[in-house]
Design a protein around this motif. Structure first.
Motif, short mmCIF file in Angstrom:
data_model
loop_
_atom_site.label_atom_id
_atom_site.label_comp_id
_atom_site.label_asym_id
_atom_site.label_seq_id
_atom_site.Cartn_x
_atom_site.Cartn_y
_atom_site.Cartn_z
N ALA A 122 0.84 -1.21 0.00
CA ALA A 122 0.00 0.00 0.00
C ALA A 122 0.87 1.25 0.00
CB ALA A 122 -0.93 -0.01 1.22
N ILE A 123 1.89 1.25 0.82
CA ILE A 123 2.79 2.42 0.92
C ILE A 123 3.55 2.59 -0.40
CG2 ILE A 123 4.87 3.31 2.07
CD1 ILE A 123 3.75 2.12 4.69
N LYS A 124 4.01 1.46 -0.94
CA LYS A 124 4.73 1.51 -2.22
C LYS A 124 3.83 2.04 -3.32
CE LYS A 124 7.96 -1.86 -3.04
NZ LYS A 124 8.49 -3.14 -3.60
N MET A 125 2.57 1.60 -3.34
CA MET A 125 1.61 2.10 -4.34
C MET A 125 1.49 3.61 -4.24
SD MET A 125 -1.70 -0.41 -4.20
CE MET A 125 -1.72 -2.04 -4.96
N ALA A 126 1.36 4.11 -3.01
CA ALA A 126 1.13 5.55 -2.82
C ALA A 126 2.33 6.35 -3.31
CB ALA A 126 0.86 5.84 -1.35
N ILE A 127 3.52 5.91 -2.95
CA ILE A 127 4.73 6.67 -3.34
C ILE A 127 4.93 6.57 -4.86
CG2 ILE A 127 7.26 6.69 -3.15
CD1 ILE A 127 6.78 6.06 -0.13
N ASP A 272 -8.56 5.30 -0.78
CA ASP A 272 -7.94 5.09 -2.09
C ASP A 272 -7.27 3.73 -2.16
OD1 ASP A 272 -8.38 7.84 -3.23
OD2 ASP A 272 -7.32 8.34 -1.38
N ILE A 273 -6.81 3.29 -1.01
CA ILE A 273 -6.12 2.00 -0.91
C ILE A 273 -6.60 1.34 0.39
CG2 ILE A 273 -3.86 0.86 -0.72
CD1 ILE A 273 -2.62 3.33 -2.10
N MET A 274 -6.88 0.05 0.33
CA MET A 274 -7.35 -0.64 1.53
C MET A 274 -6.61 -1.97 1.70
SD MET A 274 -11.28 -1.25 2.55
CE MET A 274 -11.80 -2.92 2.43
N CYS A 275 -6.19 -2.25 2.92
CA CYS A 275 -5.53 -3.52 3.21
C CYS A 275 -6.48 -4.42 3.99
CB CYS A 275 -4.29 -3.31 4.08
SG CYS A 275 -3.06 -2.25 3.30
N VAL A 276 -6.55 -5.69 3.59
CA VAL A 276 -7.28 -6.69 4.37
C VAL A 276 -6.35 -7.88 4.61
CG1 VAL A 276 -9.57 -6.02 3.52
CG2 VAL A 276 -8.28 -7.79 2.31
N GLY A 277 -6.62 -8.61 5.67
CA GLY A 277 -5.78 -9.77 5.98
C GLY A 277 -6.45 -10.59 7.07
N LYS A 278 -5.68 -10.95 8.07
CA LYS A 278 -6.16 -11.70 9.24
C LYS A 278 -7.35 -12.63 8.98
CE LYS A 278 -3.99 -9.48 13.08
NZ LYS A 278 -3.33 -8.19 12.95
N ALA A 279 -8.60 -12.14 9.04
CA ALA A 279 -9.77 -13.03 8.93
C ALA A 279 -10.04 -13.49 7.49
CB ALA A 279 -11.01 -12.35 9.49
N LEU A 280 -9.25 -13.00 6.54
CA LEU A 280 -9.54 -13.29 5.13
C LEU A 280 -9.66 -14.79 4.84
CD1 LEU A 280 -9.78 -12.52 2.10
CD2 LEU A 280 -7.31 -12.14 2.07
N THR A 281 -8.81 -15.60 5.45
CA THR A 281 -8.88 -17.05 5.21
C THR A 281 -9.62 -17.78 6.33
OG1 THR A 281 -6.78 -17.49 6.31
CG2 THR A 281 -6.67 -17.04 3.94
N GLY A 282 -10.38 -17.04 7.13
CA GLY A 282 -11.03 -17.66 8.28
C GLY A 282 -10.01 -18.19 9.28
N GLY A 283 -8.80 -17.63 9.24
CA GLY A 283 -7.78 -18.03 10.20
C GLY A 283 -7.06 -19.31 9.81
N THR A 292 -7.14 -1.27 -4.51
CA THR A 292 -7.08 0.15 -4.84
C THR A 292 -8.06 0.49 -5.96
OG1 THR A 292 -5.63 2.04 -5.20
CG2 THR A 292 -5.16 0.07 -6.49
N THR A 293 -8.15 1.77 -6.25
CA THR A 293 -9.11 2.27 -7.23
C THR A 293 -8.51 2.21 -8.64
OG1 THR A 293 -8.25 4.50 -7.00
CG2 THR A 293 -10.06 3.89 -5.54
N ASP A 294 -9.38 2.34 -9.62
CA ASP A 294 -8.91 2.44 -11.01
C ASP A 294 -7.96 3.63 -11.16
OD1 ASP A 294 -10.27 0.28 -12.10
OD2 ASP A 294 -12.10 1.44 -12.42
N LYS A 295 -8.33 4.73 -10.48
CA LYS A 295 -7.56 5.96 -10.63
C LYS A 295 -6.11 5.77 -10.15
CE LYS A 295 -7.07 10.50 -8.61
NZ LYS A 295 -7.30 11.11 -7.32
N VAL A 296 -5.95 5.17 -8.98
CA VAL A 296 -4.60 4.98 -8.45
C VAL A 296 -3.84 3.97 -9.30
CG1 VAL A 296 -3.25 4.17 -6.47
CG2 VAL A 296 -5.21 5.69 -6.11
N ALA A 297 -4.52 2.88 -9.66
CA ALA A 297 -3.85 1.85 -10.47
C ALA A 297 -3.38 2.44 -11.80
CB ALA A 297 -4.80 0.68 -10.71
N ARG A 298 -4.26 3.22 -12.42
CA ARG A 298 -3.90 3.84 -13.69
C ARG A 298 -2.73 4.81 -13.48
NH1 ARG A 298 -7.93 7.15 -15.04
NH2 ARG A 298 -9.47 5.55 -14.59
N GLY A 299 -2.85 5.59 -12.42
CA GLY A 299 -1.80 6.57 -12.11
C GLY A 299 -0.44 5.93 -11.95
#
Ligand SMILES: *Cc1c(COP(=O)(O)O)cnc(C)c1O
Length: 429
Positions: A122-127, A272-283, A292-299
């Motif tokens: 996420a940080i790398k995407m932003a920079i 603009d950017i969201m991180c998910v993890g932990k419960a994603l696989t039900g543990g 992320t959004t189309d705008k950030v990805a395109r950017g």
């Protein structure tokens, strides 16, 4: 000598690091043989009611037949295959679900191995986004104090500087811009002075700031602080006004834990950017994602680099994706909203602890219950007490807290809450 199936606790003590512990004076580790539903079984034969969901992750309990089946079936197709130049159904299925369930503008998914890595991405995407826009000045991340975003270096750099011992890494750790932690509580009135302070930080520093990163609504490992949605709304407005990307770290709060599917919904905002993890696989396994959004990805991709420079070896691991896909299906099938609403009601009984002299505050939100004490707990001592009383709860600092599996019964929650009351009343900490 140990027989084959005995857990060699002495070897463990001598050779194996556990989270946040000393190798010289390790805290005790309880040998566990198996777990089922909301029960954890110790080698000693005792069984414990789980109050932690293995750090926010085991939503549907342990050893779940549908999740087991998902892993078994996938293992017969392929357990892993490189994601470079190859794609597969488990990755596509889970990404389709993530895009459908998260706020609409989030349309592009990066699969990461774990929460900390998803924060790095996420940080790398932003920079990289600002760099691609021809702006090489926006290199710093703004974030509130008392946050927690993981243990790798960039993630650690945006964690609370004191809790994460930033002074130890001075000169190595990137220096970020900290603003005061949110103060107005979730159920209180919003103190407008918080908005004014935020504005002054944005005004003074926005030219250097690539993104603002925050855990929406609940600052978890930094103090289990439930803060006012208006703080998050204000941050969103200021990010728009001052050209700063907003990263919301939903790794702990995502997938229903706070009573909303994602905590950003409490403030009705989209990052603009969201991180998910932990419960994603039900543990079941480690897997995280950065959306992320189309705008950030395109950017990012229109720029000089043309690509996002990240690609872990186990990216999109099919076993992890298959079990995540099954876990997300179960979330709806089990009616997570009803599960969380019930747990929230049952957790109300924690309020009884407020009558105890040693307690400063009791708070609940969704399927989270927190009892804050006047003094720091002795983890080894209170954990022994909890195990002796048939529950698994792991406090930190002055906080005894519960984030039980969504499949917990009323009896499970009663057992957890009364053990907490008893531990405090009997001064077992
Ligand atoms: C746990 C957590 C992380 C780190 O995730 P890992 O999978 O442990 O690397 C990041 N952010 C938040 C909010 C977390 O709770």
């Amino acid at each position: 000598m140990c027989t084959d199936n005995t857990i060699d606790v002495e070897f463990d003590r001598q050779h194996i690091w556990h989270p946040y512990t000393s190798m010289l004076k390790p805290l005790p580790n309880y040998p566990v043989t198996h777990a089922n539903g909301t029960r954890i079984y110790l080698q000693s034969g005792e069984s414990l009611v789980d109050g932690m969901a293995s750090w926010w992750s085991a939503l549907h309990g342990y050893n779940h037949p549908e999740l087991n089946a998902a892993i078994q079936q996938q293992s017969q197709q392929m357990s892993h295959i490189m994601f470079g130049g190859i794609t597969h159904k488990p990755a596509i299925d889970v990404c389709k679900k993530l895009i459908a369930m998260t706020p609409k503008p989030l349309q592009k998914v990066f699969l990461a191995d774990g929460g900390s890595v998803s924060v790095e991405v996420a940080i790398k995407m932003a920079i990289q986004y600002w760099f691609s826009q021809g702006n090489q000045r926006k290199h710093t991340i703004m974030t509130p104090a008392k946050g927690y975003h993981g243990d790798t270096f960039a993630a650690m750099s945006v964690c609370d500087p004191i809790n994460s011992m930033h002074s130890m890494y001075r000169g190595f750790l990137p220096e970020q811009h900290f603003v005061p932690a949110p103060k107005s509580g979730f159920y209180d009135e919003f103190d407008e002075r918080e908005a004014a302070v935020l504005r002054s930080h944005f005004q003074a520093h926005h030219e250097d700031i690539a993104a603002f990163i925050i855990e929406p609504i609940v600052q978890n490992a930094g103090g289990m602080n439930f803060y006012h949605p208006q703080y998050l709304k204000t941050v969103r407005q200021l990010c728009d006004e001052f050209n700063v990307l907003l990263i919301c770290d939903e790794i702990a709060t995502g997938f229903g834990r706070t009573g909303k599917l994602f905590a950003v919904e409490h403030a009705d905002i989209c990052p603009d950017i969201m991180c998910v993890g932990k419960a994603l696989t039900g543990g079941y396994m480690t897997l995280a994602a950065t959306l992320t959004t189309d705008k950030v990805a395109r950017g990012i991709c229109e720029g000089e680099a043309g690509v996002l420079m990240h690609g872990p070896t186990f990216m999109g691991n099919p076993l992890a994706c298959a079990v995540a896909d099954a876990s997300l299906s179960l979330l709806y099938k089990n009616d997570w909203q009803a599960q969380v609403a019930n747990i929230n009601q049952w957790l109300e009984q924690l309020k009884a602890c407020e009558t105890l002299e040693a307690v400063t505050n009791v708070r609940t939100l969704g399927a989270i219950g927190v009892v804050e004490l006047k003094r720091t707990v002795d983890v080894a001592k209170i954990q022994r007490f909890f195990v002796d009383n048939g529950v698994w709860i792991r406090p930190f600092g002055k906080l005894i807290y519960l984030m039980p599996p969504f499949v917990s019964s009323e009896d499970d929650i009663n057992a957890l809450c009364s053990a907490i009351y008893k531990a405090i009343a009997q001064d077992a900490y």
